[in-house]
Design a protein around this motif. Sequence first.
Motif, PDB file in Angstrom:
ATOM      1  N   GLY A 298       0.797  -1.234   0.000  1.00 21.76           N
ATOM      2  CA  GLY A 298       0.000   0.000   0.000  1.00 21.76           C
ATOM      3  C   GLY A 298       0.822   1.273   0.000  1.00 21.76           C
ATOM      4  O   GLY A 298       2.053   1.236  -0.093  1.00 21.76           O
ATOM      5  N   ILE A 299       0.127   2.394   0.141  1.00 25.74           N
ATOM      6  CA  ILE A 299       0.769   3.712  -0.039  1.00 25.74           C
ATOM      7  C   ILE A 299       1.829   4.009   1.024  1.00 25.74           C
ATOM      8  O   ILE A 299       2.806   4.709   0.759  1.00 25.74           O
ATOM      9  CB  ILE A 299      -0.305   4.831  -0.069  1.00 25.74           C
TER      10      ILE A 299
ATOM     11  N   PHE B  81       1.697  10.653   0.556  1.00 21.54           N
ATOM     12  CA  PHE B  81       0.626  11.062  -0.373  1.00 21.54           C
ATOM     13  C   PHE B  81       1.103  12.124  -1.371  1.00 21.54           C
ATOM     14  O   PHE B  81       0.328  12.573  -2.223  1.00 21.54           O
ATOM     15  CB  PHE B  81      -0.594  11.586   0.396  1.00 21.54           C
TER      16      PHE B  81
ATOM     17  N   ALA C  93      -7.466   1.216  -3.780  1.00 22.88           N
ATOM     18  CA  ALA C  93      -7.416   2.659  -3.460  1.00 22.88           C
ATOM     19  C   ALA C  93      -7.942   3.506  -4.630  1.00 22.88           C
ATOM     20  O   ALA C  93      -8.265   2.982  -5.709  1.00 22.88           O
ATOM     21  CB  ALA C  93      -5.981   3.029  -3.094  1.00 22.88           C
ATOM     22  N   PRO C  94      -7.960   4.852  -4.426  1.00 23.49           N
ATOM     23  CA  PRO C  94      -8.450   5.750  -5.489  1.00 23.49           C
ATOM     24  C   PRO C  94      -7.602   5.731  -6.764  1.00 23.49           C
ATOM     25  O   PRO C  94      -8.009   6.321  -7.768  1.00 23.49           O
ATOM     26  CB  PRO C  94      -8.389   7.142  -4.834  1.00 23.49           C
TER      27      PRO C  94
ATOM     28  N   HIS D  98      -9.836  -0.794   6.953  1.00 25.72           N
ATOM     29  CA  HIS D  98      -8.718  -0.757   6.008  1.00 25.72           C
ATOM     30  C   HIS D  98      -7.465  -1.275   6.722  1.00 25.72           C
ATOM     31  O   HIS D  98      -6.601  -0.492   7.120  1.00 25.72           O
ATOM     32  CB  HIS D  98      -8.529   0.697   5.553  1.00 25.72           C
TER      33      HIS D  98
ATOM     34  N   LEU E  78     -12.664   3.427   1.662  1.00 25.57           N
ATOM     35  CA  LEU E  78     -12.368   3.368   0.222  1.00 25.57           C
ATOM     36  C   LEU E  78     -13.261   2.366  -0.517  1.00 25.57           C
ATOM     37  O   LEU E  78     -13.024   2.079  -1.693  1.00 25.57           O
ATOM     38  CB  LEU E  78     -10.890   2.987   0.002  1.00 25.57           C
TER      39      LEU E  78
ATOM     40  N   SER F 229      -4.812  -2.122  -1.185  1.00 26.17           N
ATOM     41  CA  SER F 229      -5.010  -0.672  -1.301  1.00 26.17           C
ATOM     42  C   SER F 229      -4.346  -0.083  -2.555  1.00 26.17           C
ATOM     43  O   SER F 229      -4.759  -0.405  -3.657  1.00 26.17           O
ATOM     44  CB  SER F 229      -4.544   0.007  -0.012  1.00 26.17           C
ATOM     45  N   MET F 230      -3.279   0.734  -2.438  1.00 21.12           N
ATOM     46  CA  MET F 230      -2.632   1.243  -3.664  1.00 21.12           C
ATOM     47  C   MET F 230      -2.205   0.052  -4.528  1.00 21.12           C
ATOM     48  O   MET F 230      -2.290   0.101  -5.760  1.00 21.12           O
ATOM     49  CB  MET F 230      -1.397   2.074  -3.326  1.00 21.12           C
TER      50      MET F 230
HETATM   51  C1  FER Z   1      -6.123   8.308  -1.188  1.00 24.17           C
HETATM   52  C2  FER Z   1      -6.484   7.590  -0.065  1.00 24.17           C
HETATM   53  C3  FER Z   1      -5.836   6.379   0.227  1.00 24.17           C
HETATM   54  C4  FER Z   1      -5.103   7.846  -2.031  1.00 24.17           C
HETATM   55  C5  FER Z   1      -4.476   6.650  -1.737  1.00 24.17           C
HETATM   56  C6  FER Z   1      -4.825   5.920  -0.600  1.00 24.17           C
HETATM   57  C7  FER Z   1      -3.775   8.238  -3.933  1.00 24.17           C
HETATM   58  C8  FER Z   1      -4.109   4.689  -0.338  1.00 24.17           C
HETATM   59  C9  FER Z   1      -4.157   4.010   0.816  1.00 24.17           C
HETATM   60  C10 FER Z   1      -3.315   2.798   1.048  1.00 24.17           C
HETATM   61  O1  FER Z   1      -2.564   2.376   0.146  1.00 24.17           O
HETATM   62  O2  FER Z   1      -3.449   2.231   2.126  1.00 24.17           O
HETATM   63  O3  FER Z   1      -6.746   9.464  -1.492  1.00 24.17           O
HETATM   64  O4  FER Z   1      -4.810   8.612  -3.115  1.00 24.17           O
END
Ligand code: FER
Length: 313
Positions: A81-82, A131, A199-200, A259, A232, A173-174
């Motif tokens: 993830g992110i 982010f 994720a978005p 999440h 999400l 997620s990402m």
């Molecule tokens: C966002 C909200 C969450 C976003 C990415 C994530 C790129 C990712 C979350 C994760 O990987 O846990 O607006 O924008």
Amino acid sequence: MKRISLFVFLLFASSVCANAQNFVRQAPEGFDSLRADLPHGRIDTIHYASKTVGVTRKALIYTPPGFSADKKYPVLYLLHGIGGDEKEWLNGGQPQVILDNLYAEKSIEPMIVVLPNGRAMKDDRAVGDVFDSVKVQAFATFERDLLDDLIPFIQKTFPVYADREHRAIAGLSMGGGQSLNFGLGNLDVFAWIGGFSSAPNTKRPEMLVPDPEQARKKLKLLWISCGDDDGLIMFSQRTHNYLEQKKVPHIYYIEPGVHDFKVWKNGLYMFSRLIFKPVDESTFSRYSVVGEPASTNVRGVAVQVGESAIETQ
Ligand code: FER
């Protein structure tokens, strides 16, 4: 007498399960507990030259118990993830424990799991503002790093099958968004695709699957899961709605949760059991959607084993 007939029934049920795709509603208790008495796979760090990023990059690789260079294996690329890097799954989800346990009960096909760093930029550490738009962009750039650098490196370094039916991509997620984007965008490379709490960064459905007919033909398994209390969830939901409308077979699995790794570990358990083996599409509608009991459940015979319900056809 009652006990004996229950035993005979369970024996029968388990033999049916052994051949048919063994339908499991969720990971049973203990699926993620380290068992010292079992054979363990191993985790190594690999280094590969990335033309995409212009540096040598790191990834982790899990080879299964009994791994032999004389055999050939399918490969699952498992993405973080992110806020993570190539070690996120290892630190937060201990996938090697989940997979070792699954091997011990012969529930999964032997496979190699590659855990890359999905932030394809020179400084790919998960530090500072994760982010930041440059860092978020690097998750998209990873498509080229994966396809042009990492996969070719794995193909020439490890004993792996090189066709799409032996290649899976999944992530959290990402990494879930990346898996859907890269997997569905490269159906000639991946036949097994899983997004956990995507994720978005997940492309809009019309861009993700512009050619539903092609997706229908090429996909072996498309898995979309999310916790019902995840902020999400709309990204999984809108993908599912579109796929349903376009009649692209997939598993949509909504479980109680937020999440976090509880959901992602269960996702890995469920997804890894299904890949690289025959798929029974008729079971897809039986996966749980919280609050919406799957309509076909009544046909299954539910056997309560500990915390988990295993059903036979
Ligand atoms: C966002 C909200 C969450 C976003 C990415 C994530 C790129 C990712 C979350 C994760 O990987 O846990 O607006 O924008």
